[in-house]
Design a protein around this motif. Structure first.
Motif, PDB file in Angstrom:
ATOM      1  N   TYR A   9       0.830  -1.201   0.000  1.00  0.00           N
ATOM      2  CA  TYR A   9       0.000   0.000   0.000  1.00  0.00           C
ATOM      3  C   TYR A   9       0.862   1.246   0.000  1.00  0.00           C
ATOM      4  CZ  TYR A   9      -3.864   3.102   1.045  1.00  0.00           C
ATOM      5  OH  TYR A   9      -4.811   4.089   0.950  1.00  0.00           O
ATOM      6  N   SER A  10       0.534   2.192  -0.853  1.00  0.00           N
ATOM      7  CA  SER A  10       1.199   3.485  -0.737  1.00  0.00           C
ATOM      8  C   SER A  10       0.247   4.609  -1.101  1.00  0.00           C
ATOM      9  CB  SER A  10       2.462   3.545  -1.590  1.00  0.00           C
ATOM     10  OG  SER A  10       3.283   4.612  -1.101  1.00  0.00           O
ATOM     11  N   GLY A  11       0.540   5.765  -0.562  1.00  0.00           N
ATOM     12  CA  GLY A  11      -0.296   6.924  -0.830  1.00  0.00           C
ATOM     13  C   GLY A  11       0.572   8.077  -1.283  1.00  0.00           C
ATOM     14  N   HIS A  47      -5.443  13.759   3.242  1.00  0.00           N
ATOM     15  CA  HIS A  47      -4.240  14.217   3.943  1.00  0.00           C
ATOM     16  C   HIS A  47      -3.858  15.637   3.544  1.00  0.00           C
ATOM     17  CE1 HIS A  47      -3.198   9.982   5.141  1.00  0.00           C
ATOM     18  NE2 HIS A  47      -2.777  10.663   6.189  1.00  0.00           N
ATOM     19  N   MET A 134      -3.117   8.115   8.238  1.00  0.00           N
ATOM     20  CA  MET A 134      -2.191   7.287   7.459  1.00  0.00           C
ATOM     21  C   MET A 134      -2.189   5.845   7.972  1.00  0.00           C
ATOM     22  SD  MET A 134       1.732   8.138   6.506  1.00  0.00           S
ATOM     23  CE  MET A 134       2.944   6.854   6.163  1.00  0.00           C
ATOM     24  N   ASP A 137      -5.266   4.201   6.624  1.00  0.00           N
ATOM     25  CA  ASP A 137      -5.076   3.845   5.203  1.00  0.00           C
ATOM     26  C   ASP A 137      -4.474   2.451   5.089  1.00  0.00           C
ATOM     27  OD1 ASP A 137      -5.723   6.482   4.548  1.00  0.00           O
ATOM     28  OD2 ASP A 137      -3.651   7.087   4.111  1.00  0.00           O
ATOM     29  N   VAL A 146       4.871  -1.377   2.860  1.00  0.00           N
ATOM     30  CA  VAL A 146       4.545   0.021   2.603  1.00  0.00           C
ATOM     31  C   VAL A 146       5.788   0.768   2.116  1.00  0.00           C
ATOM     32  CG1 VAL A 146       3.608   2.155   3.586  1.00  0.00           C
ATOM     33  CG2 VAL A 146       2.791  -0.059   4.415  1.00  0.00           C
TER      34      VAL A 146
HETATM   35  N1  TRP Z   1       2.106  10.664   4.388  1.00  0.00           N
HETATM   36  C1  TRP Z   1       2.597  10.136   3.139  1.00  0.00           C
HETATM   37  C2  TRP Z   1       3.561  11.156   2.499  1.00  0.00           C
HETATM   38  O1  TRP Z   1       3.448  12.325   2.745  1.00  0.00           O
HETATM   39  C3  TRP Z   1       1.492   9.842   2.181  1.00  0.00           C
HETATM   40  C4  TRP Z   1       0.626   8.731   2.672  1.00  0.00           C
HETATM   41  C5  TRP Z   1      -0.651   8.840   3.156  1.00  0.00           C
HETATM   42  C6  TRP Z   1       0.968   7.354   2.704  1.00  0.00           C
HETATM   43  N2  TRP Z   1      -1.118   7.621   3.471  1.00  0.00           N
HETATM   44  C7  TRP Z   1      -0.162   6.695   3.215  1.00  0.00           C
HETATM   45  C8  TRP Z   1       2.128   6.657   2.346  1.00  0.00           C
HETATM   46  C9  TRP Z   1      -0.149   5.308   3.410  1.00  0.00           C
HETATM   47  C10 TRP Z   1       2.124   5.287   2.532  1.00  0.00           C
HETATM   48  C11 TRP Z   1       1.000   4.619   3.053  1.00  0.00           C
HETATM   49  O2  TRP Z   1       4.397  10.769   1.720  1.00  0.00           O
END
Ligand code: TRP
Length: 336
Positions: A9-11, A47, A134, A137, A146
């Motif tokens: 998972y990544s965001g 976020h 986060m 998520d 992650v």
């Molecule tokens: N906080 C991370 C960033 O600024 C972004 C993010 C939000 C994230 N939710 C996540 C990264 C879950 C990994 C998994 O880069």
């Protein structure tokens, strides 16, 4: 079947621009491991509202980021690509996890301390709560892997602590996620200040190159890239500008640094920079073309995003239902 693979998972926040630094340091690696994991990527649009966004600009940037991901080769069939705000379970699990997170640990987060200095005029609760969202998520999808930058490692450790705390009280509920740091050599620095990381929101437009930038503009930025007063192409700590360009060229061409040093040692900086620019332009040409095609068909993009959200929500709901049951919330009666 694909759900048998470990979940990754990544965001990514839809702010600034996606740079060749993001491409080399993150996206390119994701493409290489797309087959090994069941990958879920979200545009974390909840976020990014911890700082004020202009609504019109924000909406178009978020969609543009989504299209850029797909144009880079993230496959919406193989992976799940979605907008965080489309899956309400994120906000819901965040509330529950808030009740298992301590003010003290949130206040200790380095990013919170930095952001609260920068946003003294808008020190909203979201800035403090950011890492809990986060954690939600990641934990909603039972992710085990992650991939994040080093700056997010502390947030990931907090997610592990929260998950562990919950599991200890209620029994196995969440998978404990592992941090996956990309290869060290993959960090890309600013073209104007080779000691600073290439940032997606650098105010100097010459510092970073977007992955959808026009060939002319890419060429111009590499021409202006800061180097040094020697004229040999070598990978050395005291030559950060040239070393950075070598790393960029190496990742764009898949040639080793050694091979490139041999090839360019006495070629002169002008020729070297031109070739780096050319390699970047060629590598990104299909990305930019795909991106432009996708942005002309918003209906298609939104349709893909809707499908991604539905698939994500189905997985998220499984975890959320389990959590609600464990903590003693009454199951919602289904009426017929
Ligand atoms: N906080 C991370 C960033 O600024 C972004 C993010 C939000 C994230 N939710 C996540 C990264 C879950 C990994 C998994 O880069």
């Amino acid at each position: 079947n694909m759900e048998k693979k470990p979940v990754l998972y990544s965001g990514i926040q839809p702010t600034g621009i996606l740079t060749i630094g993001n491409f080399i340091g993150a996206i390119n690696n994701w493409l290489k491991i797309q087959e090994d994991y069941f990958s879920i990527y979200s545009i974390v649009d909840l976020h990014a509202i911890t700082v004020r966004q202009d609504p019109i600009e924000y909406r178009s940037r978020a969609l543009s980021f989504y299209a850029q991901y797909i144009a880079c080769g993230l496959d919406p069939e193989k992976s799940i690509l979605y907008f965080q705000s489309h899956v309400h379970q994120h906000a819901e699990l965040t509330w529950i996890l808030n009740c298992y997170s301590y003010l003290g640990e949130l206040r200790r987060m380095t990013q919170y301390k930095e952001k609260s200095k920068k946003n003294a005029d808008n020190l909203n609760v979201g800035l403090l709560d950011y890492p809990v969202l986060m954690a939600a998520d990641i934990l909603l999808y039972q992710a085990s892997v992650v991939p994040v930058g080093i700056d997010q490692k502390q947030h990931l450790e907090l997610a592990r602590d929260i998950a562990d705390r919950f599991n200890n009280i209620y029994g196995q509920t969440f998978t404990i996620p592992e941090v996956y740091l990309g290869k060290q050599g993959n960090k890309i620095f600013s073209l104007q200040d080779p000691f600073a990381k290439m940032s997606k929101s650098d105010p100097n437009p010459d510092a970073a190159v977007s992955i959808i930038e026009s060939p002319d503009s890419i060429a111009r930025k590499f021409k202006r890239a800061v180097t040094d007063s020697e004229s040999v192409v070598e990978y050395r700590e005291d030559k950060p500008g040239i070393s950075n360009l070598l790393v960029i060229l190496s990742s764009m061409t898949d040639k080793s640094i050694d091979t490139l040093v041999n090839e360019y040692h006495d070629a002169g900086y002008k020729k070297f920079k031109e070739d780096v620019a050319e390699a970047v332009i060629e590598k990104l040409r299909p990305v930019r073309e795909d991106y432009e095609r996708l942005m002309k068909d918003k209906a298609y993009l939104l349709n893909i995003a809707g499908q991604g959200a539905s698939r994500a929500a189905a997985l998220a709901e499984r975890t959320l239902a389990k959590v609600k049951k464990k903590i003693g919330l009454i199951e919602r009666p289904s009426l017929n």
